[in-house]
Scaffold this motif. Structure first.
Motif, short mmCIF file in Angstrom:
data_model
loop_
_atom_site.label_atom_id
_atom_site.label_comp_id
_atom_site.label_asym_id
_atom_site.label_seq_id
_atom_site.Cartn_x
_atom_site.Cartn_y
_atom_site.Cartn_z
N ASN A 260 0.82 -1.21 0.00
CA ASN A 260 0.00 0.00 0.00
C ASN A 260 0.86 1.26 0.00
O ASN A 260 0.52 2.26 -0.66
N GLN A 261 1.98 1.21 0.71
CA GLN A 261 2.88 2.35 0.74
C GLN A 261 3.49 2.61 -0.64
O GLN A 261 3.60 3.76 -1.08
N GLN A 262 3.88 1.54 -1.33
CA GLN A 262 4.44 1.69 -2.68
C GLN A 262 3.40 2.22 -3.65
O GLN A 262 3.71 3.06 -4.51
N MET A 263 2.16 1.76 -3.53
CA MET A 263 1.08 2.23 -4.41
C MET A 263 0.81 3.72 -4.19
O MET A 263 0.61 4.47 -5.15
N ARG A 264 0.81 4.16 -2.93
CA ARG A 264 0.60 5.57 -2.65
C ARG A 264 1.75 6.43 -3.19
O ARG A 264 1.53 7.52 -3.72
N SER A 265 2.95 5.90 -3.07
CA SER A 265 4.11 6.65 -3.57
C SER A 265 4.06 6.79 -5.09
O SER A 265 4.36 7.85 -5.64
N SER A 266 3.68 5.70 -5.78
CA SER A 266 3.59 5.75 -7.24
C SER A 266 2.49 6.68 -7.72
O SER A 266 2.64 7.37 -8.73
N GLN A 267 1.39 6.75 -6.98
CA GLN A 267 0.30 7.67 -7.34
C GLN A 267 0.71 9.13 -7.17
O GLN A 267 0.33 9.99 -7.96
N GLN A 268 1.50 9.40 -6.13
CA GLN A 268 1.97 10.76 -5.92
C GLN A 268 2.94 11.20 -7.01
O GLN A 268 2.93 12.34 -7.46
N VAL A 269 3.80 10.27 -7.45
CA VAL A 269 4.75 10.58 -8.53
C VAL A 269 4.02 10.83 -9.83
O VAL A 269 4.31 11.74 -10.60
N ALA A 270 2.99 9.99 -10.09
CA ALA A 270 2.22 10.13 -11.33
C ALA A 270 1.44 11.45 -11.33
O ALA A 270 1.27 12.09 -12.33
#
Length: 270
Positions: A260-270
């Protein structure tokens, strides 16, 4: 009588008499054989079962299992809580625990004393063995001459004192300057069981106490998805089943949190 009491093991003595024992001594004396237990179900009916029981300490915010014990079914929850709490700081010496939550099954003076010795505050539902004294309600909150409960205002950590202020209903009351005082201050050491932080009956206590349901969710996960409901082993195998179930739960929870942490980080970058 003294000789008889000295011959008893830690789990045969009173809860208060268990407190001087160390965690290792209690762990060695912990009964781990299958036994019969009688308890009330959620409908208040007495039920009986034969086997084992599991007790857990759970972080209510993260829902990780901090510690667990597998024992015979007959030791009550208060005895198991003594062992779990004594082992908490040994397993996590750097952990700062602020509150320990529990239902009515843990309402025991010895448990409150042990929690305070850990530098934490208990939030445990109260069993009313007798009516509160005059001037207090069932939450042991001061009440005015008209029966209105004083409002919980603040907590002084230095002196461990609860502060209550005059109820809003008393504004303009003719008794406010005579029979009703403006502020009440109660030290927790007056009775550790009756006076807690935050004060019982307050909104902050209710919000904190409701976090206790996290433990029930963890037990539900262990039973439905990690095999604790389906085990039919005894003795050492039953204990190993319990340990593997709690370990698998914590590992799965950790993997899910990282995902979940990785998914949130990728969404913020996108």
């Amino acid at each position: 009588m003294e000789a008889y009491e000295q011959s008893l093991g830690p789990f045969q003595k009173t809860i208060e008499a268990m407190l001087p024992y160390t965690y290792d001594e209690l762990l060695i004396a912990l009964p781990r054989h299958a036994a019969r237990c009688d308890k009330k179900n959620t409908k208040g009916r007495m039920t009986s079962y034969y086997g084992f029981k599991a007790n857990l300490l759970v972080d209510t915010d993260s829902q990780y299992i901090l510690s667990g014990l597998f024992s015979s079914a007959n030791p009550n929850d208060q005895r198991m809580a003594v062992v779990l709490l004594k082992g908490l700081l040994l397993k996590f010496p750097g952990l700062k625990v602020k509150h320990i939550l529990g239902d009515k099954g843990y309402d025991c003076a010895a448990i409150y004393q042990l929690i305070h010795s850990l530098g934490a505050y208990p939030a445990i539902s109260l069993i009313h063995h007798k009516d509160p004294p005059a001037g207090m309600n069932l939450d042991y909150t001061p009440v005015c001459a008209q029966g209105h409960a004083y409002r919980y205002d603040s907590f002084d950590a230095k002196y461990e004192t609860l502060k209550y202020t005059r109820p809003s209903e008393c504004k303009g009351c003719a008794l406010s300057g005579t029979d009703c005082q403006k502020v009440f201050k109660i030290r927790m050491q007056t009775d550790l069981r009756l006076h807690t932080y935050p004060a019982r009956g307050s909104e902050s206590f209710t919000t904190l106490y409701n976090k206790r349901t996290a433990v029930e969710r963890v037990f539900a996960y262990l039973k439905e998805y990690f095999g604790m409901k389906r085990t039919r082993h005894r003795g050492v195998r039953a204990s190993v089943d319990f340990q593997l179930s709690t370990l698998a739960y914590n590992l799965s929870k950790f993997a899910l949190d990282k995902l979940n942490q990785q998914m949130r980080s990728s969404q913020q970058v996108a």
